[in-house]
Write a protein that holds these residues in place. Structure first.
Motif, PDB file in Angstrom:
ATOM      1  N   GLU A 125      23.443   2.711  33.925  1.00  0.00           N
ATOM      2  CA  GLU A 125      22.239   2.250  33.235  1.00  0.00           C
ATOM      3  C   GLU A 125      21.973   0.776  33.483  1.00  0.00           C
ATOM      4  OE1 GLU A 125      21.074   2.889  29.102  1.00  0.00           O
ATOM      5  OE2 GLU A 125      22.271   4.721  29.179  1.00  0.00           O
ATOM      6  N   THR A 177      29.419  -8.520  32.623  1.00  0.00           N
ATOM      7  CA  THR A 177      29.276  -7.263  31.888  1.00  0.00           C
ATOM      8  C   THR A 177      29.699  -6.090  32.756  1.00  0.00           C
ATOM      9  OG1 THR A 177      27.374  -8.252  30.793  1.00  0.00           O
ATOM     10  CG2 THR A 177      27.695  -5.897  30.507  1.00  0.00           C
ATOM     11  N   TRP A 212      31.794   7.126  29.174  1.00  0.00           N
ATOM     12  CA  TRP A 212      30.755   6.281  28.593  1.00  0.00           C
ATOM     13  C   TRP A 212      30.571   5.018  29.434  1.00  0.00           C
ATOM     14  CZ3 TRP A 212      31.749   1.297  26.950  1.00  0.00           C
ATOM     15  CH2 TRP A 212      30.671   0.632  26.352  1.00  0.00           C
ATOM     16  N   ARG A 224      28.687   5.743  32.597  1.00  0.00           N
ATOM     17  CA  ARG A 224      27.264   5.925  32.332  1.00  0.00           C
ATOM     18  C   ARG A 224      26.592   4.587  32.047  1.00  0.00           C
ATOM     19  NH1 ARG A 224      28.316  10.380  29.295  1.00  0.00           N
ATOM     20  NH2 ARG A 224      28.314   9.055  27.451  1.00  0.00           N
ATOM     21  N   ALA A 225      27.285   3.764  31.246  1.00  0.00           N
ATOM     22  CA  ALA A 225      26.727   2.460  30.901  1.00  0.00           C
ATOM     23  C   ALA A 225      26.516   1.629  32.161  1.00  0.00           C
ATOM     24  CB  ALA A 225      27.655   1.738  29.931  1.00  0.00           C
TER      25      ALA A 225
END
Lengths: 182, 182
Positions: free
Chosen positions: B179, B122, B172, B175-176
């Motif tokens: 997180e 991921t 994005w 940021r992902a």
DNA sequence: GTCCGCATGTAAGGCGTTACATGATTAA
DNA sequence: TTAATCATGTAACGCCTTACATGCGGAC
């Protein structure tokens, strides 16, 4: 005896480009290969049949620009009916379905507005575009509020991406509106 | 004797959903109609043939959940091969072509990663996603710098929209990444 | 004189779209 | 009992994809 087609995205792109200046099929392929309009195929198997369909519909006209040796080059130019269709198509109101399913078609419509529709239609488009997105974002957020807690991490992040995409587009439209009105 | 399909976007969505829990064709239609995954058809003419193809490929298996009266309801569940295919598909590197032509497919891949591929895959995906976008943005900006002066207003604004879209997606992803690594 | 880019096309195949069709179950 | 919803499917059609085919022109 033209048939009734509704413009596919590719056909709209072709018609829009030809409306700017006469082009051959090869020219179109080049544009699609070498510019960021390149979301489109550029493959002969897409371009040439599309050109044929658009011509059959009566929206463009071909003139054989034979070098005197007869080397065939079909130069296409838009017809009056094509111009009219384009104008009408670009003047359509922006619907919720457009926002959800045809965002690319909407951006394409906007990209070709210069010289085809007036400033009022362009402004109207951007306003509707922004407010339809707003409406859809409200729906999405409602859904998101419920789903957030049960969605797995990647699912949640993917949803956030979708939301941010819409929000960015609404912001873009408002900035564009300001620029156009200066 | 399975044929060789490469997953269409719709098939990937179906396979991803079924991997989460067994579903009927009707369940799938509901999901596509009522959730923001709704970029997909939800029409029987798309879902049922797709299910048939995926089953023929050996990636899902159907079990008739006949109510005792024999009311036909096909409940599909993923097979081991389907699970393997999904895992492999989601682990593919992110290419420049994906960024340009299959952004929706990429987001779909990401959305289904939970539980299918590990955290490293991921994270790798997000890193590649961001850096491939960066590379493409450089290309676009180079093109844009030249074209800006000759583009008409709407054309220029449409291009800016495209650029901002890419930039937002890269942000994005970063940021992902943060997180996920917390 | 050979190779590459210009230039146009066709053929097969895949898949999504719209529209239609069919029957079972449940609620009013 | 009638309508809505559940549930699955088919048929016609359009259009894009990939791959193949063909011929002219210019450059080296």
């Amino acid at each position: 005896m033209e048939k009734k087609y509704d413009l596919s995205t590719l056909s709209l792109a072709i018609l829009g480009l030809i409306s700017q200046r006469p082009l051959t099929g090869y020219d179109l392929r080049k544009v699609f290969r070498t510019t960021p309009l390149g979301h489109f195929s550029s493959s002969p198997g897409a371009i040439y049949p599309a050109l044929k369909r658009i011509e059959e519909a009566g929206w463009i006209r071909s003139a054989t620009t034979g070098g005197r040796t007869g080397h065939q080059r079909m130069l296409y130019q838009i017809t009056a009916r094509g111009q009219k269709l384009l104008q009408e198509h670009l003047s359509q109101p922006v619907t919720q379905e457009d926002i959800i399913w045809h965002m690319d078609g909407l951006m394409l419509r906007f990209a070709f507005m210069d010289g085809i529709v007036g400033r009022e239609a362009t402004v109207r488009f951007l306003r509707e575009f922004a407010s339809q997105i707003d409406a859809h974002v409200v729906d999405l957020q409602r859904y998101f509020a419920e789903a957030k807690s049960i969605l797995p991490p990647c699912g949640r992040l993917a949803m956030e991406n979708g939301l941010q995409n819409y929000e960015m587009n609404a912001q873009w439209a408002r900035r564009a509106l300001q620029e156009l009105q200066r």
